[in-house]
Design an enzyme around this catalytic site. Sequence first.
Site, PDB file in Angstrom:
ATOM      1  N   HIS A 222      68.844 -31.665   5.602  1.00  0.00           N
ATOM      2  CA  HIS A 222      69.152 -32.295   6.882  1.00  0.00           C
ATOM      3  C   HIS A 222      68.237 -33.510   7.092  1.00  0.00           C
ATOM      4  CE1 HIS A 222      70.465 -32.181  11.074  1.00  0.00           C
ATOM      5  NE2 HIS A 222      69.204 -32.375  11.424  1.00  0.00           N
TER       6      HIS A 222
ATOM      7  N   SER B 122      71.912 -35.935  13.510  1.00  0.00           N
ATOM      8  CA  SER B 122      71.454 -34.749  14.237  1.00  0.00           C
ATOM      9  C   SER B 122      71.781 -34.812  15.716  1.00  0.00           C
ATOM     10  CB  SER B 122      69.943 -34.603  14.104  1.00  0.00           C
ATOM     11  OG  SER B 122      69.604 -34.201  12.876  1.00  0.00           O
TER      12      SER B 122
ATOM     13  N   TRP C  80      71.952 -24.967   8.472  1.00  0.00           N
ATOM     14  CA  TRP C  80      71.817 -24.777   9.928  1.00  0.00           C
ATOM     15  C   TRP C  80      72.939 -25.536  10.667  1.00  0.00           C
ATOM     16  CZ3 TRP C  80      69.731 -21.273  12.744  1.00  0.00           C
ATOM     17  CH2 TRP C  80      69.187 -21.513  14.009  1.00  0.00           C
TER      18      TRP C  80
END
Length: 367
Positions: free
Chosen positions: A347, A204, A295
């Site tokens: 994620h 991330s 996303w």
Amino acid sequence: MYQKGVQTMLESILSQRGITKIWDCSKQAYSLDQWEKRRVEILTLLCREEYGFIPCSLTSLRFDVVEDKQYCAGKVTLSKVLATAEFGDKSFSFPFYTSIPNGKQQYPFFVFPNFRDAIPNRCFPMEEICDNGFAVLSFCYQDVTSDDNDFSNGLAKIIFDGRERKADDCGKLAMWSWAASRVMDYAETLPNLDLSKAVVVGVSRLGMTALLTGALDTRFACTIANESGCSGAAISRGKKGERIKDIYNRFPQWFCEGYKKYIDNEQNLPFDQHFLVAAVAPRKVYVASASKDWWSDPDSEYLSCVAASEVYEKLGLSGFIHPDRLPEVGDAFHEGDIGYHLRDGLHDFSREDWLYFMRFLKRKFKI
Ligand code: GTR
């Protein structure tokens, strides 16, 4: 696999999305010296427009081991180290952790900016990593500076000392990346690490941090960005899910202030994120995605590898070896200098991601 000289399906997607070549199209081959010049231009652009420059320099650096203990049934030594950096008359310290198998050989190792300092934690199957013959040097990113708009703590306090940030002064990603390079400085002092097999890895926002680190710091033989998404590995033009507008409005602290001019204006970026992936060349780079991480947009992460391959190929390296289609769950492309996988799920940093990374590294490092 695709045929050279014929526009592939993926090349046409890239051109529809306005993705430009990284290097002068008129030449097919370049030397490493020529690439080094272009690489510096690219890094200057990325720092000036996106991540910012660190505006002061280190005058001294010291490391103190503050704790040592046996870990993983006595197979690993876990140590806590305090790094103290001086910038002229100002100093700043942050802790990090080394987990090194107890054998006699020199171990390949990960420098791992992490969300937490606890070991083990769910981003990090430490025993399994060490059992596979890797060491890990990890730190908690917020021990370097907080993840918010407060620039008056930790490294940010030392750098800015109460003054306003200028448009191209560093954001927090650049500061976390700076810290990863200091951990690498420490690795260089340890006899039981194999310095030719240093890897920087993150997920991330810390995947963006890892990519920036591996692009700037040539001591890393491999750079791994797990689900780094928008402003990480994913190309910005035509991206689905998170866009520059979303990321900058939620997390302005991560970037230099000048980056905001690209909100709803991606077409005017003087680069795209494949430049960052390619800036790791000629060293290895690995991008990983998760199928339900819409996303981040796995297709845009993958396309970045496709576009970055240009540089590797012009240097005579193998680049990204992949079929002429978008990725599917379970794909793992490990043949070239650019690695990629798409795992199922959300994620996060999964054990499965680590297993893919270690498989790629064992193959590339011939271990
Ligand atoms: C999300 C953010 C992403 C990514 C992620 C993370 O909320 O929109 O850009 O950075 O957080 O770091 O976990």
